[in-house]
Scaffold this motif. Structure first.
Motif, short mmCIF file in Angstrom:
data_model
loop_
_atom_site.label_atom_id
_atom_site.label_comp_id
_atom_site.label_asym_id
_atom_site.label_seq_id
_atom_site.Cartn_x
_atom_site.Cartn_y
_atom_site.Cartn_z
N ASN A 413 0.92 -1.18 0.11
CA ASN A 413 -0.11 0.06 0.17
C ASN A 413 0.71 1.33 -0.12
O ASN A 413 0.46 2.20 -0.56
CB ASN A 413 -0.82 0.00 1.09
CG ASN A 413 -2.29 -0.95 0.92
OD1 ASN A 413 -3.01 -0.43 0.23
ND2 ASN A 413 -2.18 -2.11 1.59
N PHE A 460 -4.62 5.03 0.34
CA PHE A 460 -3.59 4.00 0.21
C PHE A 460 -2.59 4.33 1.54
O PHE A 460 -2.08 3.02 2.26
CB PHE A 460 -2.96 3.95 -0.91
CG PHE A 460 -3.67 3.17 -2.14
CD1 PHE A 460 -3.80 1.72 -1.83
CD2 PHE A 460 -4.15 3.72 -3.06
CE1 PHE A 460 -4.40 0.91 -2.69
CE2 PHE A 460 -5.09 3.05 -4.17
CZ PHE A 460 -5.29 1.65 -3.83
N PHE A 463 -4.60 2.77 4.41
CA PHE A 463 -4.51 1.32 4.31
C PHE A 463 -3.13 0.83 4.96
O PHE A 463 -3.09 -0.15 5.74
CB PHE A 463 -4.51 0.74 2.94
CG PHE A 463 -6.06 1.16 2.31
CD1 PHE A 463 -7.28 1.11 3.17
CD2 PHE A 463 -6.45 0.77 1.01
CE1 PHE A 463 -8.55 1.35 2.76
CE2 PHE A 463 -7.49 1.38 0.47
CZ PHE A 463 -8.57 1.30 1.18
N ALA A 464 -2.07 1.44 4.23
CA ALA A 464 -0.64 0.85 4.76
C ALA A 464 -0.60 1.28 6.33
O ALA A 464 -0.18 0.02 6.96
CB ALA A 464 0.30 1.90 4.36
N PHE A 487 -5.43 -5.59 -1.26
CA PHE A 487 -4.52 -4.59 -2.04
C PHE A 487 -4.38 -4.67 -3.45
O PHE A 487 -4.91 -3.71 -4.34
CB PHE A 487 -2.99 -4.62 -1.52
CG PHE A 487 -2.05 -3.80 -2.65
CD1 PHE A 487 -2.27 -2.37 -2.32
CD2 PHE A 487 -1.39 -4.39 -3.39
CE1 PHE A 487 -1.31 -1.56 -3.41
CE2 PHE A 487 -0.55 -3.76 -4.51
CZ PHE A 487 -0.64 -2.30 -4.50
N SER A 490 -8.01 -3.78 -4.89
CA SER A 490 -8.13 -2.16 -4.79
C SER A 490 -7.44 -1.37 -5.71
O SER A 490 -7.78 -0.44 -6.23
CB SER A 490 -7.78 -1.68 -3.40
OG SER A 490 -8.54 -2.43 -2.33
N PHE A 491 -6.13 -1.90 -5.90
CA PHE A 491 -5.32 -1.09 -6.88
C PHE A 491 -5.74 -1.10 -8.21
O PHE A 491 -5.96 -0.18 -9.17
CB PHE A 491 -3.83 -1.90 -6.53
CG PHE A 491 -2.82 -0.93 -7.41
CD1 PHE A 491 -2.13 0.35 -7.14
CD2 PHE A 491 -2.41 -1.32 -8.70
CE1 PHE A 491 -1.33 0.92 -7.80
CE2 PHE A 491 -1.40 -0.83 -9.58
CZ PHE A 491 -0.85 0.30 -8.89
#
Ligand code: HEM
Ligand SMILES: [Cu+2]
Ligand SMILES: [Cu+2]
Lengths: 626, 403
Positions: A413, A460, A463-464, A487, A490-491
């Motif tokens: 992320n 992101f 998320f990370a 991930f 989502s990406f």
């Protein structure tokens, strides 16, 4: 009255055993606190009402902010899906939701579409990104990372959370007042927002919107004062400013930005509120009449609002990215097992962004009727603000280069943050160039830019941070495989949703249009097809978040127990239990060096906590960079 | 894990390709309605041509001495069949949303013409039938005229990055391409480095990361070089901005019209014979802007109520309309034809339908003629006819809403 000395047994047994905990070495603190600081430990309250609800513990407050923010993330996301539905299949029935606009037909009325756009933006910015980055991670991390027992003003901290509640209630309530929620966009430009009869949402919804933002602003201000004071006053012995982790730098500078910019927004909100309810005319020109209403006395100017609003809201966009930049710096360095490349230049770059951030607000007003010569000066400052952003990007790459990269969910992320922020930053240059902005302004290109920095960047980053600090917050590990699947989906779906916006934007599709197909320019397969693609990807993006939610919930109850330092990281929060005890540290740690001593050749393992001195035979630190 | 580097690399490649390709493709960047509806346009053109020819054929049979020849009757038969087919095609076009109202009207006209030709054929099979011929010719001419008008109502193409069609577009598109090259190379460089780093430096047992806090030389390089590029860009674009927006660089021409935005329409006021805006002989139009090709044109932009924005995408012009302000806007077009004017600033529930038709005339004479004709119509309004084209032509989907 209840100040017990700290040597009483900890309320929650932290897992302090293990070689990686900073068992304080017997060295004398070099700077910082008066001795006796350790004497003022309060035990955790026993009454659950004060322990979990009206808590003054920064960790509890941080988690409260996190949950509130995530719940609003879901709300804002659903609003976004309704927007995308309308754009892909204009005026088609929206399944099961027609009850919302109390009409028997399933078609969404155009004013409801404008409500969706307005509330989606407002909620995501003021109720999701800012509360999560600052409220949740700011609160949770600052004291832990600087080695303090709590914030400087714990009660103020608690109030800062509870002042969000009137804002939460108001913003949801605004959907149900006569006329419905605000329709003036998250930017609330008058006279659309001030003239009662200009559009249904300006009847009552806008007033509620203003009050909600006022409460959110008060909350943010309380938080900012607390963060600034805490970082300046409560650092552990040895924690000089240039030994602070980047996360703390990001949060600290953000708090400064917020403290200086927010008063301007607050006054603007109050002025607009007065224009609406008390008959003042700050923003109404002489003789203004909207929807055949009576003429206003006027004497004000609509552009005044734009200046005041952007004086806050440009810094606000950096408020939403600087903490994420800090977080990502820490995550990338940890999982590359390599010192952060150019720590000091990174700090100065954040500082430069913050300073320049105060003199670029006019780039939102290039086409507004503001004097174009003034626009030219804002263009120059805006071009220059891209420079520190570029420097930060290069330094992140420099950190990964030559590292020993561990592809954890958090790291992925963080890398996505860098990649997506590059796209968002570069698209900013197209808009900073005043002539190209003529074409791009108020089209989907802007919407693409916003989302590359705020979803690709800030989200992101969030998320990370979630994957990275979840073990510290809840004492359990999240499932890595599910994290990676989340991930990857989502990406891919994120890019599928937002990248085509650049293209329809270049193509001039305007933002905030309930239906673009009435125009020959856009009524063709290419534009409509891309819009449908974006909607399909957006639905995919929404569904992918279910993986995150289930992983989060399952890990909360059944995740593998995390040790104190599962990522083998250097910063202070990892040198105490997971979750940390009520007072954070058994003994206030002493700090010996900056946060990024990874893979030091002379050290036994590939990391060296800040609480352990550098081996005497190690070469002295590079004081220009680190 | 190499797979992750590939994911990032692939995304970067697709992004770059799409970003570079899209604006240069003629059919993509502000594509012409004609091009994207080529089949429907071909139908209209076929109707325009063939119904004219058919009318001539029928006309020739007006003064026959006796019944028409078998050959002539065969011609009428095939004409009737052709018309019936067109009616079906037009109905399908209307269903697909192509010029919906006009296609619907053409459909019924084609059906009418088909009937008229059929009855002319019946009559001509028996003997001379000037009345039936007249009727069929009238129906065919009507159809032809409508088809022609429908073709003319479709906007001109133009405005791709490869072929800008206004002074502003030339400057802006040049700048756009320059920025595209600079940012494109930066993006490819940064993503390339990232993908290589992820590919090469994945954790392997036994290999330790390099211990380095950075390098002053490198920091200076990547500060100074982008800094210089950004300063260059900032200075380089000033010329275009000044030419397009600074009042001081405007040519000395009288304003063409006063454009006032209001919820949710554009009211436009042209000077009448006295050359002054704001006097009794002005021409008022709604959602209908006209000017002349190749002439620098200035309008005065105002708003009656909330903020709006005057946006001509193909000509690369955008300027907000602000109540209480009177903002001169300069633009021109190299190409005659029809374009669209959009509102680009959120102005209420009907924002999405604030559309005006823009007509760029080939010559000043053509414009003058239009102005004179419109003034005449305005001063002596003919008995209320059907809705004049343009006012209600803006396709308004059936969104419920309050007025
Ligand atoms: C490289 C640095 C950046 C530059 C040069 C830049 C430039 C700009 C410009 C010129 C605009 C106004 C465009 C217009 O409305 O015509 C804009 C809009 C915006 N930017 Fe950026 N930007 C940068 C980075 C960021 C970052 C980091 C964020 C947030 C995290 C951000 C968030 C936004 C938002 C939310 C808007 C749209 C506001 C609205 O109209 O609703 N930008 N940016
Ligand atoms: Cu900005
Ligand atoms: Cu509008």
């Amino acid at each position: 009255m209840s100040s017990e000395p700290h040597h009483d047994a900890p309320a929650q047994g932290p897992d302090l055993a293990g070689p990686d905990t900073g068992m304080a070495p017997g060295t004398i603190p070099t700077s910082g606190h008066a001795p006796g600081h350790d004497e003022h430990i309060h035990p955790a309250p026993r009454n659950p009402l004060f322990r979990y609800i009206f808590s003054t513990d920064h960790k509890v407050i941080g988690i409260q902010f996190l949950f509130s923010g995530l719940i609003f993330f879901v709300v804002g996301g659903l609003l976004a899906l309704a927007i995308r539905w309308q754009l892909a299949w204009p005026w088609s029935d929206l399944p099961h939701l027609s009850a919302l606009w109390d009409s028997s037909a399933g078609q969404m009325p155009p004013e409801f579409y404008n409500k969706l756009v307005t509330m989606h933006g407002t909620i995501m910015i003021f109720f999701v990104i800012i509360p999560i980055l600052l409220g949740a991670f700011g609160n949770f991390l600052i004291p832990l990372m600087i080695g303090a027992r709590d914030m400087a003003f714990p009660t103020l901290n608690m109030l800062s959370y509870w002042f969000m509640w009137p804002a939460f209630v108001l913003i949801v309530f605004s959907f149900f007042v006569p006329g419905g929620a605000s329709e003036a966009g998250w930017t609330g430009y008058p006279p659309l927002s001030t003239a009662e009869w200009s559009t249904p949402g300006s009847l009552n919804g806008q007033t509620i919107w203003l009050m909600a933002l006022l409460f959110a602003g008060i909350s943010s201000m309380m938080g900012s004062i607390n963060y600034i004071t805490t970082v300046l006053m409560l650092r552990a012995p040895g924690m000089t400013l240039f030994r602070l982790p980047m996360t703390v730098w990001g949060l600290f500078i953000t708090a400064l930005l917020q403290a200086f910019a927010l008063p301007v927004l607050t006054s603007a909100l109050v002025m607009q509120l007065l224009d609406r309810v008390a008959g003042t005319n700050f923003f109404s020109p002489t003789g203004l009449s909207v929807a055949n209403g009576p003429e206003e006395v006027g004497g004000g100017h609509p552009l005044l609002w734009q200046h005041l609003f952007w004086f806050y809201s440009h810094p606000a966009v950096y408020i939403m990215i600087l903490p994420a930049m800090g977080i990502v710096s820490d995550v990338i360095s940890t999982f590359s097992r390599k010192p952060l490349f150019g720590y000091k230049p990174m700090v100065f770059a954040i500082g430069a962004i913050a300073l320049l951030g105060f003199i670029v607000w006019g780039h939102h007003m290039f086409q507004s009727g503001m004097n174009p010569a003034l626009g030219a000066t804002f263009m120059l400052s805006t071009m220059m603000i891209a420079l520190p952003s570029a420097i930060k990007t290069f330094n992140w790459l420099g950190t990964m280069w030559g590292g020993s990269i561990h592809f954890t969910a958090a790291m992925l992320n963080a890398v996505a943050f860098v990649a997506m922020f590059v796209i968002g930053g570069l698209s900013g240059i197209f808009m900073a160039a005043t002539p190209t902005d003529i074409h791009i302004h108020d089209t989907y290109f802007i919407v693409a830019h916003i989302h590359y920095v705020l979803f690709g960047g800030s989200s992101f980053g969030i998320f990370a941070a979630l994957y990275y600090w979840f073990p510290k917050m809840f004492g359990r590990m999240m499932n890595e495989t599910l994290g990676k699947i989340h991930f990857a989906l989502s990406f891919v779906f994120f890019n599928g949703t937002f990248f085509p916006m650049h293209i329809v934007g270049m193509h001039a599709q305007p933002r905030r249009y309930a239906d673009y197909t009435g125009f020959e320019l856009f009524n063709n397969e290419a534009v409509i097809g891309l819009n449908q693609l974006m909607t399909v990807c957006a639905i995919g993006l929404g569904l992918s978040q279910l993986i995150l939610v289930s992983n989060f919930v399952a890990s909360l109850v059944a995740g593998r127990k995390a040790g104190a330092n599962p990522w083998r990281a250097n910063t202070l929060e990892w040198q105490t239990g997971s979750p940390p005890p009520h007072y954070n540290f058994e003994r206030i740690p002493t700090v010996y060096h900056p946060a990024y001593e990874y893979s030091l050749p002379e050290a036994e393992s590939d990391y060296l906590p800040q609480t352990e001195p550098r081996p005497p035979r190690a070469e002295p630190l590079d004081h220009i960079m680190a | 894990m190499k797979a992750w580097s590939l994911l990032f690399g692939l995304t970067a490649v697709i992004a770059t390709a799409a970003f570079v390709y899209a604006p240069f493709d003629e059919d993509w960047w502000l594509p012409s309605y004609r091009a994207t509806n080529a089949e429907a346009m071909a139908t209209l053109e076929e109707i325009d041509a063939r119904s004219g020819a058919l009318a001539g054929e029928v006309e020739a049979m007006r003064d026959l001495g006796g019944p028409a020849s078998a050959e002539q009757l065969e011609g009428l038969d095939s004409g009737r069949r052709w018309l019936a087919r067109q009616a079906v095609r037009l109905g399908m076009m209307a269903d697909q949303g192509f010029l919906s109202e006009r296609s619907r009207e053409l459909q019924s006209r084609a059906a009418l013409a088909s009937e008229a030709v059929a009855s002319a054929r019946e009559a001509l099979g028996i003997g001379p039938a000037p009345a039936a011929v007249e009727e069929a010719v009238g129906a065919l001419e009507g159809l032809r005229e409508r088809a022609e008008a429908a073709i003319a109502s479709v906007s001109e193409p133009g405005g791709s990055l490869r072929a800008p069609i206004s002074s502003a577009a030339r400057q802006i598109d040049h700048l756009y391409v320059l920025i595209l090259v600079i940012t494109g190379l930066t993006f490819v460089g940064v993503m390339g480095a990232m993908v290589v780093a992820l590919w090469r430096f994945g954790a392997k047992p036994g290999r330790k990361a390099v211990y380095s806090h950075g390098s002053l030389k490198v920091e200076i390089a990547w500060t100074v070089i982008p800094g210089a590029i950004l300063v260059f860009l900032a200075l380089y674009q000033l010329r275009a901005w000044a030419d397009i927006k600074f009042k001081s660089s405007y040519p000395d021409v009288a304003p063409l019209a006063e454009v006032t935005a209001r919820q949710f329409q554009w009211t436009i006021r042209y000077p009448g014979p006295d050359g002054q805006i704001g006097t009794g002989d002005d021409l008022h139009t709604v959602n209908d802007l006209h000017f002349v090709k190749g002439q620098p044109t200035i309008i005065r932009l105002k708003s009656d109520d909330v903020l709006h924005s005057f946006f001509l995408p193909q000509l690369r012009i955008k300027q907000d309309a602000v109540p209480g302000m009177d903002i001169p806007v300069l633009f021109d077009a190299d190409k005659a034809g029809r374009f669209e004017l959009l509102c680009a600033e959120l102005c209420g529930w009907g924002h999405y339908k604030m559309r005006a038709q823009v007509t760029v005339h080939e010559t000043q004479d053509e414009f003058d003629e239009w102005l004179a004709r419109s003034l005449e119509e305005q001063d002596y309004p003919p008995p209320p006819a059907s809705d004049p084209d343009g006012v209600a032509a803006a396709a308004v989907p059936p969104g419920p809403g309050v007025e």
